[in-house]
Design a protein around this motif. Structure first.
Motif, short mmCIF file in Angstrom:
data_model
loop_
_atom_site.label_atom_id
_atom_site.label_comp_id
_atom_site.label_asym_id
_atom_site.label_seq_id
_atom_site.Cartn_x
_atom_site.Cartn_y
_atom_site.Cartn_z
N UNK A 1 -3.86 -16.61 3.50
CA UNK A 1 -4.07 -15.66 2.43
C UNK A 1 -3.05 -15.87 1.31
N UNK A 2 -3.37 -15.47 0.06
CA UNK A 2 -2.48 -15.72 -1.08
C UNK A 2 -1.11 -15.06 -0.91
N UNK A 3 -0.09 -15.78 -1.33
CA UNK A 3 1.27 -15.24 -1.31
C UNK A 3 2.03 -15.69 -2.55
N UNK A 4 3.00 -14.87 -2.91
CA UNK A 4 3.99 -15.24 -3.91
C UNK A 4 5.35 -15.14 -3.23
N UNK A 5 6.10 -16.23 -3.27
CA UNK A 5 7.40 -16.28 -2.63
C UNK A 5 8.46 -16.53 -3.70
N UNK A 6 9.47 -15.68 -3.73
CA UNK A 6 10.59 -15.84 -4.68
C UNK A 6 11.87 -15.97 -3.87
N UNK A 7 12.65 -16.98 -4.21
CA UNK A 7 13.88 -17.27 -3.49
C UNK A 7 15.03 -17.39 -4.49
N UNK B 1 18.24 -15.04 -0.61
CA UNK B 1 17.34 -13.90 -0.56
C UNK B 1 15.92 -14.42 -0.76
N UNK B 2 15.01 -14.01 0.11
CA UNK B 2 13.61 -14.43 0.03
C UNK B 2 12.74 -13.19 -0.05
N UNK B 3 11.88 -13.13 -1.06
CA UNK B 3 10.92 -12.04 -1.23
C UNK B 3 9.51 -12.64 -1.19
N UNK B 4 8.67 -12.08 -0.33
CA UNK B 4 7.30 -12.58 -0.19
C UNK B 4 6.35 -11.41 -0.42
N UNK B 5 5.40 -11.61 -1.33
CA UNK B 5 4.35 -10.62 -1.60
C UNK B 5 3.00 -11.26 -1.29
N UNK B 6 2.17 -10.52 -0.60
CA UNK B 6 0.84 -11.03 -0.29
C UNK B 6 -0.03 -9.94 0.28
N UNK B 7 -1.24 -10.32 0.59
CA UNK B 7 -2.19 -9.39 1.20
C UNK B 7 -2.70 -10.02 2.48
N UNK C 1 -4.14 -4.74 3.11
CA UNK C 1 -3.09 -3.88 2.54
C UNK C 1 -2.00 -4.75 1.95
N UNK C 2 -1.76 -4.61 0.65
CA UNK C 2 -0.71 -5.41 -0.01
C UNK C 2 0.60 -5.20 0.72
N UNK C 3 1.30 -6.29 0.98
CA UNK C 3 2.52 -6.26 1.78
C UNK C 3 3.63 -7.04 1.09
#
Length: 141
Positions: A91-97, A122-128, A133-135
């Motif tokens: 599933x789609x994700x956006x990862x920011x490091x 620091x790693x931030x991951x946004x996805x569904x 449910x957006x996580x």
């Protein structure tokens, strides 16, 4: 498969006391590939990855007990998605490091040196996920 990639690398040598060199590297990549049905040639799954990264590193000469050292930062942003059959399990994700690091060399004798280093990230991951449910997740590896 297709990929477009741009890279930039530069180095400055201001030679300001212990601060000798600043290296900066950055890049952008846009990648896509499809897995085809061998019988029909139809794309069954397509995977897309769009990312950029940036790294800056300051190199230091001798100071205090150190013969050399470096300090720097690194950043990355990655958007990943899958289409077709791939979207069912990737599933789609956006990862920011974002990371900061340092390392140093300390001579203990002519034949023995102590190398030390540290990195915090620091790693931030946004996805569904499959739940719909957006996580968002963040962690420090």
């Amino acid at each position: 498969m297709k990929q477009t990639k741009e890279l930039l690398r530069t180095s400055f040598a201001p030679d300001l006391g212990a601060f000798q060199t600043l290296n900066v590297e950055g890049g952008h990549a846009d990648y896509e590939h499809s897995e085809l049905d061998p019988a029909t040639g139809e794309a069954l799954a397509t995977f897309k990855d769009n990312e950029w990264d940036l790294r800056a590193e300051g190199l230091l000469g001798a100071f205090g007990p150190f013969s050399a050292a470096a300090i720097g930062a690194q950043f990355q942003n990655r958007d990943f998605s899958a289409l077709g059959e791939g979207q069912n399990y990737l599933l789609p994700t956006t990862t920011k490091t974002a990371a900061a690091f340092l390392f140093a060399d300390t001579p203990l004798s002519d034949q023995l040196h102590l190398h030390t280093g540290a990195r915090v990230e620091s790693v931030d991951i946004d996805g569904t996920p499959a739940s719909g449910i957006a996580t968002s997740r963040n962690f420090t590896p």
